[in-house]
Design a protein around this motif. Structure first.
Motif, PDB file in Angstrom:
ATOM      1  N   PHE A 192       0.423  -0.856  -0.124  1.00 35.14           N
ATOM      2  CA  PHE A 192      -0.047   0.087   0.121  1.00 35.14           C
ATOM      3  C   PHE A 192       0.764   0.969   0.026  1.00 35.14           C
ATOM      4  O   PHE A 192       0.179   1.929  -0.272  1.00 35.14           O
ATOM      5  CB  PHE A 192      -0.868   0.079   1.130  1.00 35.14           C
ATOM      6  CG  PHE A 192      -1.762  -0.864   1.173  1.00 35.14           C
ATOM      7  CD1 PHE A 192      -3.195  -0.674   0.388  1.00 35.14           C
ATOM      8  CD2 PHE A 192      -1.641  -2.225   1.617  1.00 35.14           C
ATOM      9  CE1 PHE A 192      -4.524  -2.409   0.415  1.00 35.14           C
ATOM     10  CE2 PHE A 192      -2.786  -3.118   1.947  1.00 35.14           C
ATOM     11  CZ  PHE A 192      -3.906  -2.751   1.495  1.00 35.14           C
ATOM     12  N   VAL A 193       2.105   0.811   0.012  1.00 30.79           N
ATOM     13  CA  VAL A 193       2.978   2.351   0.752  1.00 30.79           C
ATOM     14  C   VAL A 193       3.874   3.044  -0.843  1.00 30.79           C
ATOM     15  O   VAL A 193       4.096   4.205  -1.209  1.00 30.79           O
ATOM     16  CB  VAL A 193       3.590   2.659   1.226  1.00 30.79           C
ATOM     17  CG1 VAL A 193       5.137   3.124   1.737  1.00 30.79           C
ATOM     18  CG2 VAL A 193       3.098   1.752   2.768  1.00 30.79           C
ATOM     19  N   ILE A 194       4.470   1.161  -1.590  1.00 32.76           N
ATOM     20  CA  ILE A 194       5.380   1.330  -2.817  1.00 32.76           C
ATOM     21  C   ILE A 194       4.445   2.133  -4.037  1.00 32.76           C
ATOM     22  O   ILE A 194       3.679   1.550  -4.071  1.00 32.76           O
ATOM     23  CB  ILE A 194       5.773  -0.097  -3.244  1.00 32.76           C
ATOM     24  CG1 ILE A 194       6.608  -0.058  -1.735  1.00 32.76           C
ATOM     25  CG2 ILE A 194       6.967   0.128  -4.072  1.00 32.76           C
ATOM     26  CD1 ILE A 194       7.555  -1.974  -2.113  1.00 32.76           C
ATOM     27  N   PRO A 195       5.064   3.170  -4.490  1.00 37.41           N
ATOM     28  CA  PRO A 195       4.548   3.823  -5.792  1.00 37.41           C
ATOM     29  C   PRO A 195       4.683   2.438  -7.270  1.00 37.41           C
ATOM     30  O   PRO A 195       5.256   1.576  -6.985  1.00 37.41           O
ATOM     31  CB  PRO A 195       5.419   5.232  -6.568  1.00 37.41           C
ATOM     32  CG  PRO A 195       5.704   5.240  -4.437  1.00 37.41           C
ATOM     33  CD  PRO A 195       6.392   3.724  -3.965  1.00 37.41           C
ATOM     34  N   ALA A 196       3.266   2.274  -7.564  1.00 38.65           N
ATOM     35  CA  ALA A 196       3.434   1.487  -8.637  1.00 38.65           C
ATOM     36  C   ALA A 196       2.670   2.276 -10.229  1.00 38.65           C
ATOM     37  O   ALA A 196       4.184   2.195 -11.021  1.00 38.65           O
ATOM     38  CB  ALA A 196       2.188   0.951  -8.410  1.00 38.65           C
ATOM     39  N   LYS A 197       2.730   3.816 -10.229  1.00 40.38           N
ATOM     40  CA  LYS A 197       2.674   4.508 -10.917  1.00 40.38           C
ATOM     41  C   LYS A 197       2.116   5.604 -10.733  1.00 40.38           C
ATOM     42  O   LYS A 197       1.430   5.651  -9.654  1.00 40.38           O
ATOM     43  CB  LYS A 197       2.218   4.304 -12.294  1.00 40.38           C
ATOM     44  CG  LYS A 197       0.287   3.444 -11.868  1.00 40.38           C
ATOM     45  CD  LYS A 197      -0.440   3.423 -13.029  1.00 40.38           C
ATOM     46  CE  LYS A 197      -2.090   2.769 -12.737  1.00 40.38           C
ATOM     47  NZ  LYS A 197      -2.946   1.859 -13.833  1.00 40.38           N
ATOM     48  N   LYS A 198       2.662   6.913 -11.349  1.00 39.97           N
ATOM     49  CA  LYS A 198       2.045   8.612 -11.667  1.00 39.97           C
ATOM     50  C   LYS A 198       0.922   8.668 -11.895  1.00 39.97           C
ATOM     51  O   LYS A 198      -0.243   7.921 -12.621  1.00 39.97           O
ATOM     52  CB  LYS A 198       2.884   9.466 -11.282  1.00 39.97           C
ATOM     53  CG  LYS A 198       4.249   9.483 -11.484  1.00 39.97           C
ATOM     54  CD  LYS A 198       4.877  10.298 -12.364  1.00 39.97           C
ATOM     55  CE  LYS A 198       6.638  10.375 -12.076  1.00 39.97           C
ATOM     56  NZ  LYS A 198       7.183  11.577 -12.382  1.00 39.97           N
ATOM     57  N   SER A 199      -0.283   8.841 -10.975  1.00 40.97           N
ATOM     58  CA  SER A 199      -1.834   9.291 -11.028  1.00 40.97           C
ATOM     59  C   SER A 199      -1.545  11.260 -11.623  1.00 40.97           C
ATOM     60  O   SER A 199      -0.823  12.089 -11.813  1.00 40.97           O
ATOM     61  CB  SER A 199      -2.073   9.782 -10.361  1.00 40.97           C
ATOM     62  OG  SER A 199      -2.193   8.473  -9.783  1.00 40.97           O
ATOM     63  N   THR A 200      -2.124  11.247 -13.577  1.00 43.88           N
ATOM     64  CA  THR A 200      -2.004  12.427 -13.696  1.00 43.88           C
ATOM     65  C   THR A 200      -3.329  12.905 -14.296  1.00 43.88           C
ATOM     66  O   THR A 200      -4.840  12.106 -13.504  1.00 43.88           O
ATOM     67  CB  THR A 200      -1.898  12.337 -15.382  1.00 43.88           C
ATOM     68  OG1 THR A 200      -1.959  10.784 -16.355  1.00 43.88           O
ATOM     69  CG2 THR A 200       0.054  11.466 -15.577  1.00 43.88           C
ATOM     70  N   LYS A 201      -3.576  13.952 -14.268  1.00 43.20           N
ATOM     71  CA  LYS A 201      -5.078  15.123 -15.076  1.00 43.20           C
ATOM     72  C   LYS A 201      -4.136  16.196 -15.710  1.00 43.20           C
ATOM     73  O   LYS A 201      -3.146  16.838 -15.906  1.00 43.20           O
ATOM     74  CB  LYS A 201      -5.525  15.674 -14.258  1.00 43.20           C
ATOM     75  CG  LYS A 201      -4.629  16.894 -13.038  1.00 43.20           C
ATOM     76  CD  LYS A 201      -5.260  17.191 -11.628  1.00 43.20           C
ATOM     77  CE  LYS A 201      -4.181  18.580 -10.820  1.00 43.20           C
ATOM     78  NZ  LYS A 201      -5.213  19.431  -9.662  1.00 43.20           N
TER      79      LYS A 201
END
Length: 594
Positions: A396-405
């Protein structure tokens, strides 16, 4: 007839009412705690075996009935529903969620199959090995559901290749060309030589006769609507399906987290015998891994013999591949290539998976001091669930990918990141029904102990101590194996563990000597499609009949019980010192309550 139809429609309601009423004289007439607890035990057992109520709903009955009969306070029953087991399950499900989300399980399965090759004999072993390995860490159900589509694609490719070979054979005999069929030149030569040899074996076999027989064979396979082409292909479909069903169950035996029955046993044992400190991930793996390997290998040979015949030539590794084998290899290779290169998310998941396994093994290996000894003074506070939670939280902590807008100006900007798994994804994988079912089993065991029913059962079973211990183990194993075919595995083990523990204490043998084989045999639900979910999944593909599964499953059941008996008399004995009654087990009392 209308009356009978109403009975059929409302059969579950009638069974619930009938069971509760018919057994009611037991606590009313005897009117002691043991009888009251026995009434609750019988009602829950019948509901679990018949599934008159959903298993998890039945598991909530101890929370209702124990306080009503004055056996346990409501707050005490409630505390039995959440144990160390549930924390371990949460951590394992976090790992399983990430593995399935990022398709790491599919990559592992395909890679292992590619390593063993596509010869039917070795192909089945490759699928069995990869499926068993995955089910060590994932649920048996999800493993079977993931691997079966790959197996189905391979099977269909084999059948398609067989049809093309038959078409080529007809073309060869009739002398006509088929411009749509392009086969490798070496394969054409191989098939042509094979046909010439078969033709030359029959004296006076002319080309004209060959044309007729070839056409008749092709029409027989295609004109009758036979989707398999040949009987051998049909047998291979059955073989592949059963290999997946059985190996997904066998692999789960290997680790404590592999099946819910293993987890239920571990929690029951550690709760009932807290001074033992001998059962953990590492010790379970050491004794169960050799047994699982033996069962897997012998089951592979048994299934090969049953469906394709057996001879020692089948173990020969022939580098010359037939057209069917080349077609299968191409399907598996294409499936693997679709996954693309290994992604960052898969690498991180694989690393966390390795870290979790290593920490489990190294926590308390038994033959040397583990890393838990670093916590001097409270090393016993750290369990396998501690490791599972530590690694589970990292997902739940380690990033998987960026969230973009997209901004009003059309620019794409990152504003957050997504972890390896989300809480919503975890919830969709978490088997809450199993968590409640296991909690109900723990509450039932506590009630049996609190009421004195366990002691009463032990007294009644103590005459069995005059029988040889190995005979008791065999009877227990056969009983559990039979019961688990018609009842769910978690319900079976939850119901029997308190009874078998009392039996072991009554006859003064190490409880592990009775409980380990019973736990392993609870997973041997191989006979029927409804016996467990993997069986139902492979049966739904339509290649099998119930009789096929009964014949194959009976042999695998015999293999499983035989290997368990062998293990209990050889390598497991010194591992847990099974020949002596341990000090951590209670001294049994022969007192009975009038």
């Amino acid at each position: 007839m209308k009356f009978l139809s109403y009975i059929f429609i409302y059969r579950r309601l009638l069974l619930v009412v009938f069971t509760a009423v018919v057994l009611l004289p037991l606590p009313i007439i005897l009117h002691n705690k043991e009888a009251q607890c026995a009434y609750i035990l019988f009602v829950i057992a019948i509901f679990w075996l018949t599934e008159a109520l959903p298993l998890s709903v039945t598991a909530l009955l101890p929370g209702l009935l124990f306080p009503m009969f004055g056996i346990m306070a409501s707050k005490d029953v409630a505390s039995s529903y959440f144990k160390d087991f549930h924390l371990l399950l949460i951590g394992v499900i976090c790992l399983a969620t990430s593995i399935e989300k990022w398709n790491l399980h599919k990559r592992i399965a395909l890679r292992m199959v590619m390593m063993v090759g596509v010869d039917p004999v070795w192909l089945t072993l490759g699928f069995m090995s990869s499926t068993a390995f995955l089910s060590m860490w994932l649920s048996n159900t999800s493993t079977a559901a993931m691997v079966m589509p790959i197996v189905e694609a391979v099977v269909q490719q084999i059948i398609s290749a067989e049809a093309e070979v038959e078409a080529t054979r007809m073309t060869y005999f009739t002398g006509s060309a088929n411009p749509t069929l392009e086969i490798d030149e070496s394969v054409n030569e191989y098939e042509a030589n094979e046909r010439k040899e078969k033709t030359n074996q029959v004296p006076g076999h002319s080309n004209g006769t060959g044309k007729i027989s070839s056409k008749m064979e092709l029409e027989k396979n295609s004109g009758t609507g036979n989707k398999y082409g040949t009987k051998k292909n049909h047998m291979m479909c059955k073989l592949m399906c059963l290999c997946i069903a059985y190996s997904s169950t066998i692999g789960g035996l290997t680790t404590i987290t592999g099946t819910s029955t293993n987890l239920i046993f571990a929690e029951h044992f550690n709760t009932r015998y807290p001074d033992c400190q001998c059962l953990n991930f590492g010790s379970w793996f050491i004794f169960s891994f050799p047994a699982a390997i033996m069962i897997l290998f012998l089951s592979w040979i048994w299934l090969q013999w049953l469906f394709l015949g057996f001879n020692f030539k089948m173990f020969k590794c022939d580098k010359t591949k037939t057209y069917q084998q080349k077609a299968c290899a191409e399907v598996i290779k294409n499936e693997y290539q679709k996954l693309g290169p290994m992604r960052y998310q898969e690498i991180v998941t694989l690393l966390l998976f390795i870290v979790m396994a290593l920490l489990w093994f190294a926590r308390d290996p038994g033959f040397v001091s583990g890393w838990s000894a670093l916590a001097s003074g409270y090393a016993d506070y750290i369990t396998d669930s501690t490791v599972a939670l530590l690694v589970g939280l990292l997902f739940f902590v380690i990033p998987a990918k960026k969230s973009t807008k997209t901004t009003p100006t059309g620019e794409i900007v990152a504003f957050d990141y997504s972890p390896l798994i989300t809480w919503k994804e975890f919830q969709s994988f978490m088997p809450w029904d199993i968590a409640i079912l296991v909690g109900g089993g723990f509450a039932l065991a506590d009630g049996c102990e609190e009421s004195g029913l366990s002691t009463w059962i032990g007294n009644k079973l103590s005459p069995l101590g005059s029988l040889p211990v190995m005979l008791i183990i065999l009877i227990t194993s056969l009983m559990v194996t039979t019961l688990t075919e018609v009842a769910s595995n978690p319900a079976t083990i939850t119901l029997l563990l308190p009874i078998l523990s009392s039996l072991a204490e009554a006859i003064q043998v190490n409880p592990l000597l009775i409980l380990i084989p019973a736990t392993l045999c609870t997973s041997f639900a191989f006979l029927l499609p409804v016996a467990n979910p993997p069986n139902a999944i492979v049966f739904s593909y339509g290649h099998l009949k119930v009789l096929d599964m009964v014949k194959a499953g009976l042999g695998v059941n015999i293999i499983g019980v035989a290997v368990v008996m062998l293990a209990m008399s050889t390598w497991i004995v010194p591992l847990f010192d099974l020949n002596t009654y341990p000090s951590w087990a209670p001294a049994f009392s022969n007192k009975t309550t009038p």
